[in-house]
Structure formats: C-alpha cells, structure tokens
Design a protein around this motif. Structure first.
Motif, short mmCIF file in Angstrom:
data_model
loop_
_atom_site.label_atom_id
_atom_site.label_comp_id
_atom_site.label_asym_id
_atom_site.label_seq_id
_atom_site.Cartn_x
_atom_site.Cartn_y
_atom_site.Cartn_z
N VAL A 105 0.86 -1.18 0.00
CA VAL A 105 0.00 0.00 0.00
C VAL A 105 0.89 1.23 0.00
N ILE A 106 0.66 2.14 -0.93
CA ILE A 106 1.37 3.41 -1.00
C ILE A 106 0.48 4.50 -0.40
N MET A 107 1.04 5.30 0.50
CA MET A 107 0.30 6.38 1.13
C MET A 107 1.06 7.68 0.92
N GLU A 108 0.35 8.76 0.68
CA GLU A 108 1.00 10.06 0.66
C GLU A 108 1.32 10.49 2.09
N ASP A 109 2.41 11.21 2.24
CA ASP A 109 2.84 11.65 3.56
C ASP A 109 1.71 12.45 4.23
N GLY A 110 1.41 12.09 5.46
CA GLY A 110 0.38 12.80 6.22
C GLY A 110 -1.00 12.21 6.12
N TRP A 111 -1.21 11.28 5.16
CA TRP A 111 -2.57 10.73 5.01
C TRP A 111 -3.00 9.96 6.25
N TRP A 112 -2.12 9.13 6.80
CA TRP A 112 -2.51 8.30 7.93
C TRP A 112 -2.91 9.18 9.12
N ASN A 113 -2.12 10.18 9.41
CA ASN A 113 -2.44 11.06 10.53
C ASN A 113 -3.72 11.83 10.30
N ALA A 114 -3.95 12.28 9.06
CA ALA A 114 -5.14 13.07 8.77
C ALA A 114 -6.41 12.24 8.90
N GLN A 115 -6.40 11.01 8.37
CA GLN A 115 -7.62 10.21 8.46
C GLN A 115 -7.83 9.72 9.89
N THR A 116 -6.75 9.57 10.67
CA THR A 116 -6.90 9.23 12.08
C THR A 116 -7.55 10.38 12.84
N GLU A 117 -7.12 11.61 12.56
CA GLU A 117 -7.74 12.78 13.21
C GLU A 117 -9.22 12.87 12.87
N ARG A 118 -9.58 12.60 11.63
CA ARG A 118 -11.00 12.64 11.25
C ARG A 118 -11.79 11.57 12.00
N ALA A 122 -14.98 12.11 14.76
CA ALA A 122 -16.27 11.45 14.61
C ALA A 122 -16.70 10.70 15.87
N SER A 123 -15.83 10.60 16.88
CA SER A 123 -16.14 9.86 18.10
C SER A 123 -16.35 10.82 19.26
N PRO A 124 -17.51 10.77 19.93
CA PRO A 124 -17.71 11.62 21.11
C PRO A 124 -16.68 11.38 22.21
N ILE A 125 -16.13 10.16 22.27
CA ILE A 125 -15.15 9.84 23.31
C ILE A 125 -13.77 10.37 22.94
N LEU A 126 -13.38 10.25 21.67
CA LEU A 126 -12.03 10.62 21.25
C LEU A 126 -11.91 12.08 20.82
N ARG A 127 -13.03 12.75 20.64
CA ARG A 127 -13.04 14.11 20.11
C ARG A 127 -12.22 15.07 20.99
N GLU A 128 -12.22 14.81 22.29
CA GLU A 128 -11.53 15.74 23.19
C GLU A 128 -10.02 15.77 22.97
N PHE A 129 -9.46 14.77 22.28
CA PHE A 129 -8.01 14.72 22.09
C PHE A 129 -7.56 15.42 20.81
N VAL A 130 -8.50 15.85 19.98
CA VAL A 130 -8.16 16.50 18.71
C VAL A 130 -7.74 17.94 18.98
N GLY A 131 -6.63 18.32 18.35
CA GLY A 131 -6.21 19.71 18.43
C GLY A 131 -5.43 20.09 19.67
N ARG A 132 -5.06 19.13 20.48
CA ARG A 132 -4.24 19.43 21.66
C ARG A 132 -3.24 18.29 21.86
N PRO A 133 -2.12 18.59 22.50
CA PRO A 133 -1.15 17.52 22.77
C PRO A 133 -1.72 16.51 23.77
N TYR A 134 -1.46 15.25 23.53
CA TYR A 134 -1.82 14.20 24.48
C TYR A 134 -0.88 13.02 24.27
N ARG A 135 -0.77 12.17 25.27
CA ARG A 135 0.12 11.03 25.19
C ARG A 135 -0.68 9.76 24.92
#
Length: 417
Positions: A105-118, A122-135
C-alpha cells in the motif's frame, strides 16, 4: 434504477437529481479516475452526469485484484512514486490481514495522521483529544500501523514520537517473556498515556501483565480497540485493568479508518470524511451487509468500490462489524453464527484472556482458551447448543494461542468452503 444503500449519514450523501448520483460521490469518483489510471482501464466513464445504473456497472475492486495487478497499476508514472519514497513524500506498507497474500500500500505523507484525526473527530469519546497535545501508547502487531516498522528495533524513548509510544518490538504477545512484559509495563507507567490503543488480544494480555505486577495507570481516559475483532471477554479483562471508556475503531491499512463507535454498543457510525461505505445485502439475511469502500481525498492508491471482505449488521443505534466473511459460520439451517454469538453463549462465570473456536469437521469443534482456571463442562454444552443439533465441542485450556503470520488473531475459524 433506484439509489443503492450506503452506511453514511444522509448529510454525507446529498440527494441526487432524478436517478443521478449525489454530487459528493460523483465528485470523488471522478477525482479517483483522474488520479489513478487503473480505473479507466477497467471501466471507462462518460462525461455526462453519472446515474446509479452506471455506478453499479463499475466493477468492485478486490484485494486479490490489487495483489495480482500490483500496486504499480494505480500510478501513471511509478518513477514519481519511487522518487517520492526517497524524498519521504510517500510511504509504503505491506499488509495481508489473516488470509490474503501480501499487498503493498502506498500512502501520501500525512494521510494516515489526517484520516486518524477525522476518525477521532467522529467519536464523542475521542473528540476531546483532537487539536491538543496528548500522550498515547500503542500495543499491536508490528507492521499494522504505518508508523511501527521503522521504529521496531529502537529503544525507549526513541519509539516515543509525536506523543505516541509503540510498546512492542515484535508480534505475538504470547511469546513475550516476563522481562519483555516488565519493560512494556514500565514504559506504560513512564508515559502515563491518556489514550491506550491496541489489538484486543494484546491489550487483554497487557491487562494480565499489569494485574500480575499490581500496577495501575490512572492517566488513561480512553481505550481504543482496533487492528482485530474484539470479544466481550477481551473487553472485560481490559476494563478490569484500565477502567476507561472503550472505543471500537475499525479500518484497514489500505482503506483507512471506516467505522467508529463505543465498543460492544452496536452504535458504530461511518467516518463520513474518510470514505463512502456501500452496503450490499448478504446471504439473504435481514440488515446484514457486505461493504464496499470508496475512499475520500486519497491521492495515492485511492480505492473505488473496494470490497474489504467485512460484514456489518445494521441496528437502530448504528452498526456492528461482524468480522471477515471467512470468519463467520452458517449452521445447517442457514442461520448465522458470529463472534458476538459466541460471547453471548459463554456462561456468565467464565473468564479468559483469549479464545478461539475452531471447526475440525462437520459436527466437531475445538474451543481453545487461555485462562487462569479450567472451564467447566457447561462451556462445551452451551457452545455445542449454539452451533447446532448434533454438534460436539471439546474445550482445551492453553498457555498460548498462536496468531496468523500477520500477528492478528481469529475468534471463529469455520472450515473453508
């Protein structure tokens, strides 16, 4: 021809005019044709607005076809991809799941991170981690994540990048010796993650490891079950060690993340920004479908009507991913048995770290399980009753259950048809 059924929300598929496709879907299809010569070779498109009758004639794409044609078929000038791999504009991953030949599978740089953020959005549980640093800590088959392989032989903290630690250095968690679990648990404590992500069997055995060592990780706010099908037994063992909300995040290396929901709640929804998910009725069962995926915004190796091999069931609350078509069983009377049915059939007092139910003949099954205690005969009786009249089940307590070569595990293995 009437419109075909999709699992996406109505907002993602604006209505078409008369019998034409919704504009977001047609726009994506034409973009895919423009990016990849493969699709025009398989089925040319006309310039007029696409109708559902035309869409239905576009051949579905299978994993086997990708393997046979080779990933090069997606690109007009593969030399540009090779230059991109050298320049880090592209990355590649080899995936094969549990049954397929290896697929690049060939991926363009940044695709994996971008679709993971999307997916997180889409998840009420995971939404709080978008846009801020977390471990985050990840425990999964080496090679399942596009970020794992380059770091698999690096010591801690070299595997700590972008806030994420990849905990394991090899696949097959049953082969980890005590010193390896000591290291993994220590790194988990050192990281103090807010998010713990992993393949359910790996996380179940991690739960066993932290309980054995008397360790708690109170920083964890969400547990993501992904890379493989989770059983209720996995979920319970994980919750005992890590009492945080569990998220079921379904996808694949080649298609990205497709469904997200609360684990075991039958409320998974399509991640609309990542893909269109087409539903095809399966085996005449009510509200049970094969899925075909059309990726959105993908530059390298975009997928159009890609048959993932997975089956989903529709509920009033959302969707349940039943699993691979090859990992589902039909009783002689034509009714379906899925891993969810196995969970429901097991006695309430039964507890294990992992199990696998394997068919060995028409009326014989073996139930392999890893547990602290030997199961009673009730397990065999209840599973035999689930599988059909005249079926015999033998239970075997094991120290380990081997994964497939990919590092993934199966819950249900019927005989190949």
């Amino acid at each position: 021809m009437p419109a075909l059924e999709f699992a996406n929300s109505p907002a993602a598929l604006a209505p078409g005019v008369a019998d034409t496709l919704p504009s977001p879907l047609e726009t994506e299809i034409r973009a895919i044709y423009a990016r990849s010569p493969l699709y025009g070779q398989r089925f040319p498109l006309h310039a007029d607005p696409l109708k559902w009758s035309c869409y239905s004639e576009i051949p579905v794409l299978s994993k086997q076809e990708i393997v046979e044609r080779g990933h090069q078929a997606f690109f007009g000038d593969y030399a540009e991809v090779e230059r991109g791999l050298r320049d880090k504009r592209f990355e590649y991953e080899a995936t094969g799941g549990t049954t397929q030949s290896p697929m690049t599978v060939i991926m363009e740089d940044g695709w994996w991170n971008a679709q993971t953020e999307r997916a997180y959005r889409a998840s009420p549980i995971l939404r709080e981690f978008v846009g801020r640093p977390y471990r985050k800590c990840v425990l999964a088959p080496v090679g399942c994540s596009s970020n794992l392989c380059p770091y698999e032989d690096h010591p801690f903290p070299n595997r700590y990048f972008d806030g994420t630690v990849y905990l394991n250095l090899s696949s097959d968690p049953f082969a980890f010796l005590d010193p390896e679990w000591d290291r993994i648990v220590l790194e988990l404590q050192a990281t103090q993650p807010e998010v713990l992500e992993g393949e359910p069997v790996y996380l179940s055995l991690l739960a066993r490891a932290v309980q054995k060592r008397g360790v708690k990780v109170p920083s964890i706010r969400a547990v993501i079950l992904t890379y493989g099908k989770a059983s209720a037994q996995h979920g319970r063992r994980i919750a005992e060690a890590f009492p945080a909300p569990q998220v079921d995040l379904y996808g694949s290396t080649e298609a990205g993340y497709l469904f997200v929901g609360e684990a075991f709640k039958d409320n998974s929804q399509v991640i609309d920004e990542n893909a269109f998910v087409e539903l095809t009725p399966w085996q005449g069962l009510s509200d049970v479908f094969q899925i075909a995926v059309t990726t959105r915004g993908r530059e390298a190796m975009p997928l159009l009507r890609y048959r993932t091999g997975d089956i989903v069931q529709k509920f009033p609350t959302g969707y349940r991913v039943l699993g691979r078509e090859s990992g589902l069983y039909f009783r002689p009377d034509g009714s379906l048995v899925s891993p969810t049915d196995i969970d429901a059939a097991l006695p309430a007092n039964f507890a294990c770290w992992h199990y696998m139910l394997v068919q060995t003949s028409a009326v014989r099954w073996d139930f392999h399980y890893v547990a602290d205690h030997t199961a009673t005969s009730e397990v065999e009786t209840r599973l035999a009753g689930l599988l059909g009249e005249g079926v015999r089940v033998n239970a075997f307590r094991r120290k380990f259950i081997a994964p497939a070569a990919s590092g993934k595990f199966s819950l249900l293995k019927p005989l190949a048809k």
